[in-house]
Design a protein around this motif. Structure first.
Motif, PDB file in Angstrom:
ATOM      1  N   ALA A 168     -19.879 -75.046 -63.340  1.00  0.00           N
ATOM      2  CA  ALA A 168     -18.511 -74.850 -63.833  1.00  0.00           C
ATOM      3  C   ALA A 168     -17.894 -73.565 -63.313  1.00  0.00           C
ATOM      4  CB  ALA A 168     -18.503 -74.849 -65.360  1.00  0.00           C
ATOM      5  N   VAL A 169     -18.727 -72.647 -62.827  1.00  0.00           N
ATOM      6  CA  VAL A 169     -18.234 -71.423 -62.183  1.00  0.00           C
ATOM      7  C   VAL A 169     -18.589 -71.534 -60.710  1.00  0.00           C
ATOM      8  CG1 VAL A 169     -18.343 -68.915 -62.117  1.00  0.00           C
ATOM      9  CG2 VAL A 169     -18.602 -70.117 -64.304  1.00  0.00           C
TER      10      VAL A 169
ATOM     11  N   VAL B  54     -18.742 -67.676 -47.703  1.00  0.00           N
ATOM     12  CA  VAL B  54     -18.151 -67.212 -48.946  1.00  0.00           C
ATOM     13  C   VAL B  54     -19.136 -67.543 -50.063  1.00  0.00           C
ATOM     14  CG1 VAL B  54     -16.148 -67.261 -50.460  1.00  0.00           C
ATOM     15  CG2 VAL B  54     -15.887 -67.758 -48.018  1.00  0.00           C
ATOM     16  N   ARG B  55     -19.410 -66.574 -50.937  1.00  0.00           N
ATOM     17  CA  ARG B  55     -20.378 -66.818 -52.008  1.00  0.00           C
ATOM     18  C   ARG B  55     -20.077 -65.906 -53.182  1.00  0.00           C
ATOM     19  NH1 ARG B  55     -26.966 -67.479 -51.341  1.00  0.00           N
ATOM     20  NH2 ARG B  55     -27.197 -68.844 -53.157  1.00  0.00           N
ATOM     21  N   LEU B  56     -20.497 -66.384 -54.389  1.00  0.00           N
ATOM     22  CA  LEU B  56     -20.380 -65.590 -55.607  1.00  0.00           C
ATOM     23  C   LEU B  56     -21.670 -64.803 -55.837  1.00  0.00           C
ATOM     24  CD1 LEU B  56     -18.739 -68.129 -58.092  1.00  0.00           C
ATOM     25  CD2 LEU B  56     -17.611 -66.387 -56.704  1.00  0.00           C
TER      26      LEU B  56
ATOM     27  N   VAL C 239     -18.607 -61.341 -58.531  1.00  0.00           N
ATOM     28  CA  VAL C 239     -18.121 -60.724 -57.303  1.00  0.00           C
ATOM     29  C   VAL C 239     -18.079 -61.813 -56.245  1.00  0.00           C
ATOM     30  CG1 VAL C 239     -18.577 -59.024 -55.500  1.00  0.00           C
ATOM     31  CG2 VAL C 239     -19.053 -58.468 -57.892  1.00  0.00           C
ATOM     32  N   VAL C 240     -16.957 -61.923 -55.533  1.00  0.00           N
ATOM     33  CA  VAL C 240     -16.854 -62.900 -54.458  1.00  0.00           C
ATOM     34  C   VAL C 240     -16.801 -62.138 -53.142  1.00  0.00           C
ATOM     35  CG1 VAL C 240     -14.326 -63.015 -54.728  1.00  0.00           C
ATOM     36  CG2 VAL C 240     -15.535 -64.844 -53.517  1.00  0.00           C
ATOM     37  N   ARG C 241     -17.653 -62.547 -52.232  1.00  0.00           N
ATOM     38  CA  ARG C 241     -17.765 -61.861 -50.948  1.00  0.00           C
ATOM     39  C   ARG C 241     -17.626 -62.861 -49.807  1.00  0.00           C
ATOM     40  NH1 ARG C 241     -23.200 -58.432 -52.448  1.00  0.00           N
ATOM     41  NH2 ARG C 241     -22.232 -56.995 -53.939  1.00  0.00           N
ATOM     42  N   MET C 242     -17.049 -62.339 -48.673  1.00  0.00           N
ATOM     43  CA  MET C 242     -16.961 -63.113 -47.442  1.00  0.00           C
ATOM     44  C   MET C 242     -17.627 -62.303 -46.342  1.00  0.00           C
ATOM     45  SD  MET C 242     -13.595 -64.612 -45.464  1.00  0.00           S
ATOM     46  CE  MET C 242     -13.221 -65.802 -46.734  1.00  0.00           C
ATOM     47  N   GLN C 243     -18.470 -62.945 -45.565  1.00  0.00           N
ATOM     48  CA  GLN C 243     -19.187 -62.285 -44.484  1.00  0.00           C
ATOM     49  C   GLN C 243     -19.046 -63.088 -43.202  1.00  0.00           C
ATOM     50  OE1 GLN C 243     -23.082 -62.134 -46.403  1.00  0.00           O
ATOM     51  NE2 GLN C 243     -22.889 -59.896 -46.587  1.00  0.00           N
TER      52      GLN C 243
ATOM     53  N   TYR D 249     -25.120 -66.132 -56.656  1.00  0.00           N
ATOM     54  CA  TYR D 249     -24.951 -67.150 -57.699  1.00  0.00           C
ATOM     55  C   TYR D 249     -24.276 -68.364 -57.079  1.00  0.00           C
ATOM     56  CZ  TYR D 249     -23.544 -69.515 -61.964  1.00  0.00           C
ATOM     57  OH  TYR D 249     -23.381 -70.453 -62.962  1.00  0.00           O
ATOM     58  N   GLY D 250     -24.883 -69.511 -57.240  1.00  0.00           N
ATOM     59  CA  GLY D 250     -24.284 -70.742 -56.760  1.00  0.00           C
ATOM     60  C   GLY D 250     -24.444 -70.917 -55.258  1.00  0.00           C
ATOM     61  N   PRO D 251     -23.940 -72.025 -54.755  1.00  0.00           N
ATOM     62  CA  PRO D 251     -24.111 -72.334 -53.336  1.00  0.00           C
ATOM     63  C   PRO D 251     -23.179 -71.508 -52.432  1.00  0.00           C
ATOM     64  CG  PRO D 251     -22.788 -74.013 -54.387  1.00  0.00           C
ATOM     65  CD  PRO D 251     -23.236 -73.092 -55.485  1.00  0.00           C
TER      66      PRO D 251
END
Length: 821
Positions: free
Chosen positions: A649-650, A728-730, A683-687, A738-740
């Protein structure tokens, strides 16, 4: 015996002709003795005789059964009444048959003799002789028909020569006196207790059911629980299994063994609940029944003498004579450790005629609380040994059983120092696992411990190493209680056998007082409870047992001639191993726990999730699943699927897998979804996997309110044409993913001439600066100035483009969005 197997085959009813050959012989005898001609003319009757034999061979009902014996333990001056049923399973009418009573010539000599009598299937001289005047002529009974009989006989005519156990038999005979069938029972006779020490007898009274509460809860503040089915409603309503067990045990001096999860569930139902229905839920219908049942349980566990006093007090105050019928719950308390609400069903309230008595204010019977959910100790010991998660789960289940919230629901603080493995079978690994749940005493099965070699039944209390103890339940009585007792005949037979066994224990060593432990099946039926209640009352009234609690039994000195013993692992029955929970099921506890801990780190109200799932994990390893493996698989799947739903859900909203940049820079929007009912912190990050070609901005820290989406933007710069991949990942606030991961391919079609010009100008400026520095240095040297470069002021670092500002961005729709440079 510690909880006998419920799947065992029922021992043959005495008098039942099991083998086809015996049935055929009985059918032939019936034809000859009840009027079939024995002359040459009988040849004409052969087809009919063959038909009768076939019917008799196919029959599985005894010709005669004893359905009731009263009183069960007579005294001098009583008249014994025996009532039963005769069934004609042949193909012919029975004429002039009669039922007569037979009794042996003396008391039986041992417990093994009782077993031998029980196994006999045909009438023998050992069944004794007929009692004068104790017979009942039967009317004609047509093929397939039945008729009842009643015999009344003064006990003075039964040739009872002294204290002990006597065989009684009701026999169906033909006109010439030949036997057509027989049913046996036992009569305890104890008119004088002179010099006889009654056996101090403790009986467990289990109140256990299967897991019902799921990990799922509704989204309201209370977190209304969702049950997997509404089966408890019928169990708790008047006449249901749990209702009858509580009412039967109310006036008995027994030790209650309760799975507190049942009280937790009833308490949750009383506050309102839902039931799983397809992909949704529906309202549960058992709230009122659960509230009433829980109050009745609380009062039943009060010492029965004090409970009677409370009822009298309430009646004198103008209220109901049954406190349980007027108790009212208090306001809902905070959620419990299993995620269920906890209104107290026993708080005092003012009735119309005075203060409502509270069961918590009175002395209680001995109450043992199993670890919440009744975890399967043997399965965990044999298939989950060494699992840290299972050890923690056992400790948590035991602590929850002992905590104040549970005591509030039960109306009593249970003791949690007793372990009850399945059917009382022990080995060293089960002992070690029980110790993890802080048990110091173990309910054992006398069959698992083995014969003592003594000429009498030794006391139940035994010492083990390390300050541990085993309380050995009598397997013979446990086996009787494990039968199918759904018919009047089976119940009457069981009551008399239990009375016979208990009296025989006392008579084995009448001057040596000992203890005896009786343990019925874990989920005993109403019929099994009825039999045990009747037997306990009759034996107590008869005077050869002295009822005590398990706690009192544990305070007695063990018999030094019967030391404790822990069977080897190889002695554990293969039939029980076959029903153990699988290693995969036990492994799911670790899997669910790991996923749960990952999720907790992003939650601001983690107890709304950890409570229900901790309870679900305890229920996943419940002993009850041995009898319902398909139910266990369904429960496990429901738990895993629901946790997957919550964790998912997140997440990051899906985006196009390819983005085209036609210039040197752009911003890529990312939407984070929070479909939970609480705020999350992520936290959302893009690499970029090729930072020399494409660079992206810093990550964003987000506080996302319930049921809200947040969109953030990542500035992106491209230096050369081609493809690059960004991920992109949480992450949680501790930096754990966290999460895929979501992968996006960026296709840079033109970095632009302006980029090349800027790069070229930059190089030219650097060259010019170097030349100027060289010339200045040469002048200083020529003028005799200081050597080396003077300190230069470098460019300062800009402010962090962090998540706090990004968190205030506008909410996104969550739809896929294609971004072009």
């Amino acid at each position: 015996m510690g909880e006998p197997a419920r799947t065992r085959t029922t021992p043959p009813r005495r008098g039942r002709l099991e083998q086809p050959v015996r049935r055929a012989l009985a059918g032939a005898a019936a034809l000859l003795l009840l009027g079939a001609p024995a002359t040459a003319a009988s040849a004409a009757a052969r087809p009919a005789a063959a038909s009768a034999l076939a019917v008799e061979a196919a029959a599985d009902r005894a010709p005669i059964t004893l359905d009731n014996l009263s009183p069960t333990a007579p005294v001098k001056g009583d008249t014994l009444t025996l009532a039963g049923t005769v069934r004609n399973s042949t193909g012919h009418t029975w004429h002039n048959a009669k039922v007569r009573l037979r009794t042996g010539t003396g008391a039986l000599g041992s417990r093994s003799t009782i077993n031998e009598v029980s196994k006999r299937t045909t009438a023998t001289a050992a069944d004794g002789t007929p009692v004068d005047g104790a017979d009942h002529p039967m009317p004609d009974i047509t093929a397939g028909g039945s008729a009842t009989f009643t015999l009344k006989v003064p006990v003075s005519k039964l040739r009872l020569t002294g204290d002990g156990v006597y065989e009684l038999a009701v026999e169906l005979t033909a006109e010439n006196g030949a036997s057509l069938g027989i049913d046996r029972t036992f009569l305890p006779w104890f008119p004088s207790d002179s010099g006889v020490q009654p056996t101090r007898t403790a009986a467990l009274w289990p109140v256990v059911d299967e897991p019902r509460v799921t990990a799922r809860t509704m989204a309201d503040v209370r977190q209304t629980p969702v049950l997997r089915n509404d089966g408890l409603t019928s169990e708790m309503r008047s006449g249901g299994r749990l209702d009858r067990i509580v009412k039967l045990g109310d006036s008995l001096p027994v030790t209650w063994v309760v799975d507190p999860d049942l009280a937790i569930t009833a308490d949750a139902m009383a506050g309102g609940y839902r039931v799983a229905s397809g992909s949704g839920t529906k309202a549960g219908s058992g709230g009122t029944a659960a509230k009433q049942w829980l109050t009745e349980l609380q009062w039943a566990m009060v010492d029965y003498k004090d409970a009677a006093q409370a009822r009298k007090q309430l009646a004198e105050n103008g209220g109901s004579s049954t406190p349980s019928s007027t108790a009212s719950p208090s306001a809902t308390a905070s959620p419990s450790d299993t995620g269920s609400p906890s209104p107290s069903a026993s708080a005092g309230a003012s009735g119309s005629g005075g203060t409502q008595p509270n069961p918590a204010d009175y002395p209680h019977d001995d109450v043992v609380g199993l670890p919440v959910g009744d975890p399967d100790l043997a399965s965990i010991a044999h298939r989950g040994h060494g699992s840290a998660q299972l050890s923690t789960l056992l400790s948590n289940a035991q602590e929850l059983s002992a905590n104040a919230s549970t005591a509030l629901k039960l109306g009593v603080q249970p003791r949690t120092d007793v372990a009850w493995p399945v059917q009382g079978w022990l080995d060293s690994s089960i002992i070690a696992t029980g110790k993890q749940a802080k048990a110091s005493s173990f309910i054992a099965n006398s069959d698992s411990i083995g014969r003592s070699g003594l000429p009498y039944t030794p006391s139940a209390r035994r010492n083990l190493a390390g300050g541990l103890h085993e309380d050995v339940a009598d397997s013979a009585i446990g086996s009787i209680l494990s039968r199918d007792l759904s018919t009047p005949a089976s119940r009457a037979e069981a009551v008399q056998e239990i009375l016979a066994q208990t009296l025989m224990v006392t008579m084995e060593a009448p001057s040596k007082q000992r203890t005896l432990l009786i343990v019925p099946p874990r989920r005993m039926t109403t019929d099994q409870a009825t039999v045990l209640a009747e037997a306990l009352k009759a034996a107590d009234k008869g005077g050869w047992i002295d009822p005590i609690s398990l706690k009192q039994l544990q305070q007695t000195a063990p018999d030094p001639s019967a030391p404790g013993r822990v069977p080897s692992a190889s002695a554990y029955p293969s039939s029980l191993r076959a029903t153990e929970l699988s290693s995969a099921t036990l492994g799911q506890v670790a899997t669910v726990n790991a996923q749960l801990q990952d999720m907790v780190r992003i939650l601001t109200a983690p107890q709304r999730v950890t409570g229900p799932f901790n309870g679900a994990m305890m229920r996943t390893v419940s002993t009850a699943w041995r009898e319902d493996p398909s139910g266990e698989r369904a429960f496990e799947k429901e738990t895993n699927d629901y946790l997957d739903d919550l964790a998912g859900a997140v997440r990051i909203a899906p985006k196009s897998s390819t983005i085209t940049l036609s210039g040197q820079s752009a911003t890529i929007p990312v939407t984070v979804l929070n479909n939970l009912e609480q705020t999350v912190q992520v936290v959302v990050r893009m690499q970029s996997d090729q930072p020399t070609r494409v660079t992206v901005g810093d990550g964003h820290r987000l506080n996302i309110p319930p049921r809200t989406n947040r969109q953030v933007e990542f500035p992106t710069t491209a230096t050369t044409n081609g493809r690059a991949v960004v991920t992109v990942r949480l992450y949680d606030l501790q930096g754990k993913a966290y999460g895929p991961t979501q992968r996006i391919t960026i296709n840079v079609t033109s970095a632009g001439n302006s980029v090349l010009i800027v790069v070229g100008l930059g190089l030219l400026i650097v060259v010019v600066a170097i030349i100027r520095m060289y010339r200045k240095r040469a002048r200083r040297q020529a003028d005799g100035g200081p050597q080396g470069d003077a300190p230069q002021e470098g460019p300062g670092e800009g402010p962090d483009e962090g998540a706090d500002t990004a968190a205030d961005g506008a909410e996104g729709s969550g739809a896929d969005e294609k971004v072009e440079g």
